[in-house]
Design a protein around this motif. Structure first.
Motif, PDB file in Angstrom:
ATOM      1  N   ALA A  21      81.358  -3.811  12.524  1.00  0.00           N
ATOM      2  CA  ALA A  21      80.032  -3.336  12.136  1.00  0.00           C
ATOM      3  C   ALA A  21      79.236  -4.526  11.615  1.00  0.00           C
ATOM      4  O   ALA A  21      79.689  -5.237  10.721  1.00  0.00           O
ATOM      5  CB  ALA A  21      80.128  -2.259  11.075  1.00  0.00           C
ATOM      6  N   ARG A  22      78.068  -4.739  12.180  1.00  0.00           N
ATOM      7  CA  ARG A  22      77.189  -5.845  11.771  1.00  0.00           C
ATOM      8  C   ARG A  22      75.957  -5.256  11.099  1.00  0.00           C
ATOM      9  O   ARG A  22      75.166  -4.557  11.732  1.00  0.00           O
ATOM     10  CB  ARG A  22      76.796  -6.686  12.981  1.00  0.00           C
ATOM     11  CG  ARG A  22      76.028  -7.968  12.657  1.00  0.00           C
ATOM     12  CD  ARG A  22      75.955  -8.843  13.903  1.00  0.00           C
ATOM     13  NE  ARG A  22      75.379 -10.148  13.608  1.00  0.00           N
ATOM     14  CZ  ARG A  22      74.114 -10.484  13.847  1.00  0.00           C
ATOM     15  NH1 ARG A  22      73.306  -9.603  14.390  1.00  0.00           N
ATOM     16  NH2 ARG A  22      73.660 -11.686  13.560  1.00  0.00           N
ATOM     17  N   LEU A  23      75.818  -5.535   9.810  1.00  0.00           N
ATOM     18  CA  LEU A  23      74.678  -5.041   9.042  1.00  0.00           C
ATOM     19  C   LEU A  23      73.660  -6.158   8.907  1.00  0.00           C
ATOM     20  O   LEU A  23      74.017  -7.314   8.694  1.00  0.00           O
ATOM     21  CB  LEU A  23      75.124  -4.568   7.660  1.00  0.00           C
ATOM     22  CG  LEU A  23      76.299  -3.576   7.620  1.00  0.00           C
ATOM     23  CD1 LEU A  23      76.553  -3.125   6.187  1.00  0.00           C
ATOM     24  CD2 LEU A  23      76.034  -2.384   8.514  1.00  0.00           C
ATOM     25  N   VAL A  24      72.386  -5.807   9.026  1.00  0.00           N
ATOM     26  CA  VAL A  24      71.338  -6.810   9.047  1.00  0.00           C
ATOM     27  C   VAL A  24      70.290  -6.485   7.993  1.00  0.00           C
ATOM     28  O   VAL A  24      69.774  -5.368   7.940  1.00  0.00           O
ATOM     29  CB  VAL A  24      70.666  -6.879  10.434  1.00  0.00           C
ATOM     30  CG1 VAL A  24      69.670  -8.028  10.486  1.00  0.00           C
ATOM     31  CG2 VAL A  24      71.716  -7.048  11.521  1.00  0.00           C
ATOM     32  N   ALA A  25      69.982  -7.476   7.147  1.00  0.00           N
ATOM     33  CA  ALA A  25      68.933  -7.321   6.148  1.00  0.00           C
ATOM     34  C   ALA A  25      67.586  -7.182   6.857  1.00  0.00           C
ATOM     35  O   ALA A  25      67.436  -7.573   8.015  1.00  0.00           O
ATOM     36  CB  ALA A  25      68.918  -8.524   5.199  1.00  0.00           C
ATOM     37  N   PRO A  26      66.581  -6.622   6.173  1.00  0.00           N
ATOM     38  CA  PRO A  26      65.294  -6.345   6.828  1.00  0.00           C
ATOM     39  C   PRO A  26      64.465  -7.606   7.090  1.00  0.00           C
ATOM     40  O   PRO A  26      63.419  -7.824   6.495  1.00  0.00           O
ATOM     41  CB  PRO A  26      64.600  -5.417   5.831  1.00  0.00           C
ATOM     42  CG  PRO A  26      65.172  -5.785   4.514  1.00  0.00           C
ATOM     43  CD  PRO A  26      66.615  -6.119   4.782  1.00  0.00           C
ATOM     44  N   VAL A  27      64.981  -8.469   7.956  1.00  0.00           N
ATOM     45  CA  VAL A  27      64.258  -9.647   8.412  1.00  0.00           C
ATOM     46  C   VAL A  27      63.844  -9.376   9.856  1.00  0.00           C
ATOM     47  O   VAL A  27      64.697  -9.125  10.700  1.00  0.00           O
ATOM     48  CB  VAL A  27      65.135 -10.913   8.340  1.00  0.00           C
ATOM     49  CG1 VAL A  27      64.394 -12.110   8.891  1.00  0.00           C
ATOM     50  CG2 VAL A  27      65.601 -11.151   6.916  1.00  0.00           C
ATOM     51  N   LYS A  28      62.554  -9.402  10.138  1.00  0.00           N
ATOM     52  CA  LYS A  28      62.038  -9.024  11.445  1.00  0.00           C
ATOM     53  C   LYS A  28      62.624  -7.675  11.861  1.00  0.00           C
ATOM     54  O   LYS A  28      63.360  -7.557  12.843  1.00  0.00           O
ATOM     55  CB  LYS A  28      62.347 -10.106  12.475  1.00  0.00           C
ATOM     56  CG  LYS A  28      61.498  -9.986  13.741  1.00  0.00           C
ATOM     57  CD  LYS A  28      61.579 -11.209  14.599  1.00  0.00           C
ATOM     58  CE  LYS A  28      62.973 -11.496  15.066  1.00  0.00           C
ATOM     59  NZ  LYS A  28      63.031 -12.647  15.972  1.00  0.00           N
ATOM     60  N   PRO A  29      62.319  -6.611  11.094  1.00  0.00           N
ATOM     61  CA  PRO A  29      62.951  -5.319  11.313  1.00  0.00           C
ATOM     62  C   PRO A  29      62.668  -4.743  12.696  1.00  0.00           C
ATOM     63  O   PRO A  29      61.656  -5.048  13.319  1.00  0.00           O
ATOM     64  CB  PRO A  29      62.339  -4.444  10.214  1.00  0.00           C
ATOM     65  CG  PRO A  29      61.055  -5.107   9.861  1.00  0.00           C
ATOM     66  CD  PRO A  29      61.305  -6.570  10.036  1.00  0.00           C
ATOM     67  N   LEU A  30      63.585  -3.912  13.131  1.00  0.00           N
ATOM     68  CA  LEU A  30      63.517  -3.173  14.388  1.00  0.00           C
ATOM     69  C   LEU A  30      63.630  -4.087  15.599  1.00  0.00           C
ATOM     70  O   LEU A  30      64.561  -3.979  16.393  1.00  0.00           O
ATOM     71  CB  LEU A  30      62.216  -2.354  14.473  1.00  0.00           C
ATOM     72  CG  LEU A  30      62.019  -1.529  15.761  1.00  0.00           C
ATOM     73  CD1 LEU A  30      63.034  -0.410  15.816  1.00  0.00           C
ATOM     74  CD2 LEU A  30      60.604  -0.957  15.833  1.00  0.00           C
ATOM     75  N   PHE A  31      62.682  -5.030  15.731  1.00  0.00           N
ATOM     76  CA  PHE A  31      62.597  -5.883  16.915  1.00  0.00           C
ATOM     77  C   PHE A  31      63.883  -6.665  17.134  1.00  0.00           C
ATOM     78  O   PHE A  31      64.371  -6.777  18.255  1.00  0.00           O
ATOM     79  CB  PHE A  31      61.403  -6.832  16.756  1.00  0.00           C
ATOM     80  CG  PHE A  31      61.198  -7.769  17.901  1.00  0.00           C
ATOM     81  CD1 PHE A  31      60.598  -7.328  19.074  1.00  0.00           C
ATOM     82  CD2 PHE A  31      61.593  -9.096  17.822  1.00  0.00           C
ATOM     83  CE1 PHE A  31      60.406  -8.189  20.139  1.00  0.00           C
ATOM     84  CE2 PHE A  31      61.398  -9.964  18.884  1.00  0.00           C
ATOM     85  CZ  PHE A  31      60.803  -9.503  20.045  1.00  0.00           C
ATOM     86  N   LYS A  32      64.434  -7.197  16.049  1.00  0.00           N
ATOM     87  CA  LYS A  32      65.601  -8.068  16.147  1.00  0.00           C
ATOM     88  C   LYS A  32      66.820  -7.319  16.685  1.00  0.00           C
ATOM     89  O   LYS A  32      67.494  -7.781  17.597  1.00  0.00           O
ATOM     90  CB  LYS A  32      65.883  -8.655  14.772  1.00  0.00           C
ATOM     91  CG  LYS A  32      67.130  -9.500  14.681  1.00  0.00           C
ATOM     92  CD  LYS A  32      67.314 -10.093  13.314  1.00  0.00           C
ATOM     93  CE  LYS A  32      67.611  -9.071  12.236  1.00  0.00           C
ATOM     94  NZ  LYS A  32      66.477  -8.330  11.728  1.00  0.00           N
TER      95      LYS A  32
END
Length: 413
Positions: A71-82
Motif C-alpha cells: 500500500a502506497r500512501l501519498v501526502a496531498p502534494v498535487k492531489p488527484l492528478f498525481k
C-alpha cells in the motif's frame, strides 16, 4: 514569476504529513475487502523505509495467506492528478511491454476518504533496491543488470506517439527549505515541442513559480538549452525536427532507488514509482545510468567535475556495446545527448541553496564546453550575468538576515 522581491518558492516542512491523520486499521480493512480475505488472515501493516522517508510517500506491506501486497500512501502534494497519472502509466506499460511493473489492485485519488489520504494498493515486487545492493554485486551480476537495463530502455523506446500529448510534471520532495512549489494543473498545460517542455520544467509551471532570485538562472539554462538544441536543426534524434515524430515513453525518474533486482543474478525484478512517466523526447531518458557513472564521466553533472572513460570496467563496456547492437538510435541518444541532458538537469534543479544551477553554468563556461570556434559567440555575456548573480546573492543574504532578525525579535518578545 513571482513579484515579491526575492521570495522563496515554497517554505517546505521537515514532515509533509504533519496534520494528516492516517487510519491504518481502515486501510487494512480495505486490503481485505479488495482481495476477498477475512481480516483475521491479514498481517498488520509493516512500514517500509519510513526512517529514511521525509517525503510525501509512505509505503506499507501486508502479508496475506498467499501473497504480500503493498500500500502506497501519498501526502496531498498535487492531489488527484498525481495518483491518476501513476496508475494510468503503470497500466499502460504493463499492457504494452513485458517489463516487471506492479499490478494495481485498487486505488483512491481523493484525499477525503476513510484512510485519510490518497492510496494505491498493488502487488509486491520481489528483489531489493539497486542503490543499496550495487556495492555487493560482482561483475557477472553487473553485466546481467546492464543487459536488463538496456531491455527496459528498449521496451519503453518502442512506445511512440506522433507528438507529446502531455507532460507529467516533476515533483520536488519537501525535505528541506526552500523548495519548489507544486504547480496547479492549470499551470501544467500539455506541451508539443521539446522547447516548450524544457521551459515548463525549468520554470516549474506556466506561469512560472520560480522566485525572483532563481528565475534568472533558470532562464539562462533555457537559453543555453535552446542554443544547443538549434545546433541540431536537421537531426531526427536530437533537434527540433525530431519533435514531430520522435517522442517516446519514459519512466521519468529511473534512478537506482526505483529499480529492484535479484541479488543472486543481478536481474531486474521490478520497476516502481511511475508518477513522473510521460512521453518525452527520445534522448531524455537514456542518459540516466548514474550507477554506471557514465553520464558523470562524459559531462558536468551539478557540481561534479567531468572525467573520462579511462577507468571503464566491464559492466560499462557491456552496456555500451550491447546498447549499440540492440538499438542504434538509443545508443546515439546515450552518447550524443549528454550535453542536452546535463543542461536540462541543471534547469530543473532545486532552488538555492540546495540547487547547483549557477555552479553548473559557471563550470560549463569556464571549462570551455561551448566551442566558440565552431559554434560562434556564447549565447550571452557571461561576465555581466556573473555580476548580476553576485548582486542577487548579496540582496538575498540581506533578506535572509532581515528575516532572522525579525524572528529573533519575535522570540525575544
Amino acid at each position: 514569476m513571482t513579484h515579491e522581491p526575492f521570495s522563496v518558492d515554497w517554505l517546505g516542512v521537515e514532515d509533509p504529513w504533519v496534520g494528516i491523520s492516517v487510519d491504518l486499521v481502515t486501510l487494512q480493512s480495505i486490503v481485505c475487502q479488495v482481495l476477498h480475505i477475512p481480516t483475521t488472515q491479514s498481517g498488520p501493516p509493516v512500514a517500509i523505509g519510513l526512517d529514511q522517508q521525509a517525503n510525501y510517500a509512505r509505503i506499507y506491506s501486508f502479508r496475506l495467506p498467499s501473497r504480500t501486497v503493498i500500500a502506497r500512501l501519498v501526502a496531498p502534494v498535487k492531489p488527484l492528478f498525481k495518483t491518476e497519472s501513476e496508475v494510468a502509466a503503470m497500466d499502460f506499460v504493463r499492457s504494452h511491454t513485458p517489463l516487471p511493473v506492479p499490478k494495481v489492485f485498487a486505488y483512491c485519488s481523493e484525499a477525503s476518504n476513510p484512510v485519510g489520504t490518497e492510496w494505491l494498493l498493488m502487488e509486491h515486487m520481489p528483489g531489493v533496491e539497486l542503490g543499496g545492493a550495487w556495492d555487493d554485486l560482482q561483475l557477472p551480476q553487473k553485466r546481467r543488470l546492464a543487459l536488463d537495463l538496456i531491455g527496459v530502455y528498449d521496451q519503453l523506446f518502442r512506445l511512440k506517439i506522433a507528438a507529446m500529448e502531455a507532460v507529467v510534471f516533476c515533483i520536488f520532495t519537501p525535505i528541506e527549505e526552500p523548495l519548489l512549489t507544486v504547480p496547479s494543473p492549470s499551470q501544467m498545460l500539455p506541451t508539443f515541442t521539446t522547447d516548450d517542455y524544457v521551459k515548463l520544467v525549468a520554470f516549474n509551471g506556466n506561469p512560472s513559480t520560480r522566485s525572483d532570485y532563481d528565475f534568472p538562472t533558470c532562464e539562462k539554462c533555457v537559453e543555453l538549452f535552446q542554443s544547443i538544441h538549434n545546433l541540431y536543426l536537421n537531426s531526427t534524434v536530437f533537434g527540433p525536427a525530431a519533435d514531430a515524430s520522435n517522442f517516446r515513453f519514459s519512466h521519468g525518474d529511473l534512478h537506482d532507488g526505483n529499480i529492484l533486482i535479484d541479488l543472486q543474478s543481478g536481474a531486474i525484478t521490478g520497476i516502481i514509482d511511475w508518477e513522473a512517466a510521460a512521453f518525452h523526447s527520445s534522448w531524455v531518458e537514456v542518459c540516466g545510468v548514474g550507477w554506471f557513472e557514465e553520464d558523470r564521466q562524459q559531462f558536468i553533472i551539478g557540481s561534479d567535475e567531468p572525467r573520462n572513460f579511462d577507468d571503464d570496467t566491464a559492466p560499462e563496456d557491456t552496456f555500451r556495446t550491447e546498447l549499440h547492437r540492440r538499438n542504434p538510435d538509443l545508443f546515439s541518444c546515450f552518447l550524443g545527448a549528454v550535453e542536452l541532458c546535463a543542461v536540462l538537469h541543471a534547469a530543473v534543479d532545486d532552488p538555492r541553496p540546495l540547487g547547483e544551477t549557477d555552479i553548473f553554468l559557471n563550470r560549463y563556461y569556464r571549462l570551455g564546453y561551448w566551442k566558440a570556434d565552431r559554434r560562434g559567440a556564447f549565447p550571452w555575456d557571461m561576465e555581466a550575468w556573473q555580476h548580476r548573480h553576485m548582486d542577487l546573492d548579496e540582496l538575498n543574504m540581506k533578506r535572509i538576515d532581515s528575516l532572522k532578525r525579525a524572528q529573533a525579535n519575535t522570540c525575544a518578545a
